[in-house]
Design an enzyme around this catalytic site. Sequence first.
Site, PDB file in Angstrom:
ATOM      1  N   LYS A 112       0.865  -1.262   0.026  1.00 24.89           N
ATOM      2  CA  LYS A 112       0.145   0.040   0.020  1.00 24.89           C
ATOM      3  C   LYS A 112       0.953   1.221  -0.047  1.00 24.89           C
ATOM      4  O   LYS A 112       0.619   2.372  -0.606  1.00 24.89           O
ATOM      5  CB  LYS A 112      -0.630   0.207   1.369  1.00 24.89           C
ATOM      6  CG  LYS A 112      -1.935  -1.012   1.037  1.00 24.89           C
ATOM      7  CD  LYS A 112      -3.064  -0.985   1.884  1.00 24.89           C
ATOM      8  CE  LYS A 112      -4.310  -1.779   1.759  1.00 24.89           C
ATOM      9  NZ  LYS A 112      -5.091  -1.890   2.846  1.00 24.89           N
ATOM     10  N   LYS A 192      -4.547 -11.581  -5.683  1.00 29.95           N
ATOM     11  CA  LYS A 192      -5.630 -11.784  -4.644  1.00 29.95           C
ATOM     12  C   LYS A 192      -6.902 -11.002  -5.117  1.00 29.95           C
ATOM     13  O   LYS A 192      -6.795  -9.909  -5.851  1.00 29.95           O
ATOM     14  CB  LYS A 192      -5.376 -11.071  -3.200  1.00 29.95           C
ATOM     15  CG  LYS A 192      -6.146 -11.256  -2.422  1.00 29.95           C
ATOM     16  CD  LYS A 192      -5.731 -10.610  -1.004  1.00 29.95           C
ATOM     17  CE  LYS A 192      -6.032  -9.260  -0.877  1.00 29.95           C
ATOM     18  NZ  LYS A 192      -5.756  -8.418   0.509  1.00 29.95           N
ATOM     19  N   LYS A 195     -11.064  -5.440  -3.756  1.00 24.28           N
ATOM     20  CA  LYS A 195     -12.263  -4.491  -4.319  1.00 24.28           C
ATOM     21  C   LYS A 195     -11.574  -3.497  -5.203  1.00 24.28           C
ATOM     22  O   LYS A 195     -12.141  -3.015  -5.851  1.00 24.28           O
ATOM     23  CB  LYS A 195     -12.460  -3.505  -2.980  1.00 24.28           C
ATOM     24  CG  LYS A 195     -13.277  -4.301  -1.919  1.00 24.28           C
ATOM     25  CD  LYS A 195     -13.582  -3.562  -0.567  1.00 24.28           C
ATOM     26  CE  LYS A 195     -14.136  -4.421   0.374  1.00 24.28           C
ATOM     27  NZ  LYS A 195     -13.972  -3.957   1.632  1.00 24.28           N
TER      28      LYS A 195
HETATM   29  P1  TYM Z   1     -10.674  -6.360   4.504  1.00 23.37           P
HETATM   30  O1  TYM Z   1     -11.797  -5.317   4.739  1.00 23.37           O
HETATM   31  O2  TYM Z   1      -9.553  -6.217   3.359  1.00 23.37           O
HETATM   32  O3  TYM Z   1     -11.256  -7.863   4.264  1.00 23.37           O
HETATM   33  C1  TYM Z   1     -12.303  -8.195   5.098  1.00 23.37           C
HETATM   34  C2  TYM Z   1     -12.165  -9.994   5.114  1.00 23.37           C
HETATM   35  O4  TYM Z   1     -12.177 -10.492   4.086  1.00 23.37           O
HETATM   36  C3  TYM Z   1     -11.127 -11.317   4.018  1.00 23.37           C
HETATM   37  N1  TYM Z   1     -10.751 -11.219   2.432  1.00 23.37           N
HETATM   38  C4  TYM Z   1     -10.547 -12.456   1.591  1.00 23.37           C
HETATM   39  N2  TYM Z   1     -10.474 -13.563   1.894  1.00 23.37           N
HETATM   40  C5  TYM Z   1     -10.336 -14.388   0.786  1.00 23.37           C
HETATM   41  N3  TYM Z   1      -9.934 -14.106  -0.318  1.00 23.37           N
HETATM   42  C6  TYM Z   1      -9.964 -12.828  -0.738  1.00 23.37           C
HETATM   43  N4  TYM Z   1      -9.475 -12.443  -1.893  1.00 23.37           N
HETATM   44  C7  TYM Z   1     -10.076 -11.839   0.253  1.00 23.37           C
HETATM   45  N5  TYM Z   1      -9.929 -10.279   0.312  1.00 23.37           N
HETATM   46  C8  TYM Z   1     -10.404  -9.953   1.790  1.00 23.37           C
HETATM   47  C9  TYM Z   1     -10.006 -10.528   4.738  1.00 23.37           C
HETATM   48  O5  TYM Z   1      -9.075 -11.484   4.862  1.00 23.37           O
HETATM   49  C10 TYM Z   1     -10.901 -10.195   5.861  1.00 23.37           C
HETATM   50  O6  TYM Z   1     -11.082 -11.044   6.551  1.00 23.37           O
HETATM   51  N6  TYM Z   1      -7.188  -5.562   8.005  1.00 23.37           N
HETATM   52  C11 TYM Z   1      -8.464  -5.950   7.684  1.00 23.37           C
HETATM   53  C12 TYM Z   1      -9.804  -5.329   8.547  1.00 23.37           C
HETATM   54  C13 TYM Z   1      -9.498  -5.625  10.002  1.00 23.37           C
HETATM   55  C14 TYM Z   1      -9.601  -6.809  10.956  1.00 23.37           C
HETATM   56  C15 TYM Z   1      -9.388  -6.229  12.108  1.00 23.37           C
HETATM   57  C16 TYM Z   1      -9.814  -8.084  10.651  1.00 23.37           C
HETATM   58  C17 TYM Z   1      -9.518  -4.362  10.816  1.00 23.37           C
HETATM   59  N7  TYM Z   1      -9.197  -4.870  12.307  1.00 23.37           N
HETATM   60  C18 TYM Z   1      -9.481  -7.055  13.403  1.00 23.37           C
HETATM   61  C19 TYM Z   1      -9.836  -8.977  11.696  1.00 23.37           C
HETATM   62  C20 TYM Z   1      -9.562  -8.380  13.261  1.00 23.37           C
HETATM   63  C21 TYM Z   1      -8.734  -5.631   6.245  1.00 23.37           C
HETATM   64  O7  TYM Z   1      -8.286  -4.999   5.682  1.00 23.37           O
HETATM   65  O8  TYM Z   1      -9.762  -6.688   5.651  1.00 23.37           O
END
Ligand code: TYM
Length: 324
Positions: A112, A192, A195
Amino acid sequence: MNTVFSGIQPSGLVHLGNLLGAINNWVKLSNENSKNYFCIVDLHSLTGLPNKNDLKKSINDTLKVLVASGINTKTSVIYTQSNLQEHAYLSWILSNFCQVGELQRMTQFKEKASSFGTHSGLLTYPILMASDILIHKANEVPVGDDQTQHLELTRNIAERFNTNYGEIFPIPEKTSGKSGARLMSLRHPENKMSKSSDDINGTIYFNDEKDNILKKFKSSVTDSENIVRYDPKNKPGISNLIEIYAAVNDKEISETEKEFENSQYGEFKIAVAETVIDYLDPIKKNFDDLTSDNLEDIVVSNLKSAKDSAQKTIIEVEEALGIS
Ligand code: TYM
């Protein structure tokens, strides 16, 4: 009883990776005997410097998707991070248990930082994530594989705090489903599914029209072998489709390979598209039926419960540190 925490950024439309990698497991956990907190982590999204109206819409839509996906709102607390200032407060405290070098080594920071420029929010993002998890003393964190490194760091931070100030935090474990923890882009299966992908045809969004879903799967990149066989290294495209089919149907990868052992890729792609259409259909319908009154009720009652839990932890942390 397990305490579960997980979060999702409101930074655009929820996609199939979010659903199969994370939200699907949240739905399951919400029907088990655990205490669950599912959070729309809007403070994290600020690292992308979003437009105000887009962010507001994303927060609301993400909340709607979580409810529409079937999370049991009677057993689970769903709330928005910025409504609970304890997250940011604990994050400051925890920053003293984390080295700058550790943050600089995070893969997501490196990726990022190159596209947004490097501001300190991007660097300290994983500390806020640790505080999200630890504020409710969660011991289980259902996430996709891309969050593994952040989870490791959270565990280290919790251990260091406990070593210095007493056993306050449990050491949380990452959990994922049988499959679906890392969905790849349909167009560029080495990347991956996300979005913000350059090629939107590689991502299935929760509200994609049926025809569009079919079109995206039909044009997904595969290989020339024409055998439905799981081999992510040499056959990333077809392995990704196997992963999607298995995750939607809660099957093992090997079961899916067996089911399609006599199928050509064309036929398999249509089967995957159809299973995804059937999976998303009720989520889309529920999403459209949700009114702002339904949501308001959920948000208000959940916030109180999240606040009580967070304040309890803060009191213990402050006592341990000798502050306040
Ligand atoms: P975020 O918003 O990118 O994604 C939310 C959840 O979706 C999962 N995910 C995926 N799983 C499988 N294949 C993919 N291509 C894929 N893209 C996204 C992510 O692993 C996530 O579980 N940093 C985190 C948000 C966060 C968080 C937390 C998560 C902030 N604080 C505390 C758990 C605990 C994030 O950016 O997820």
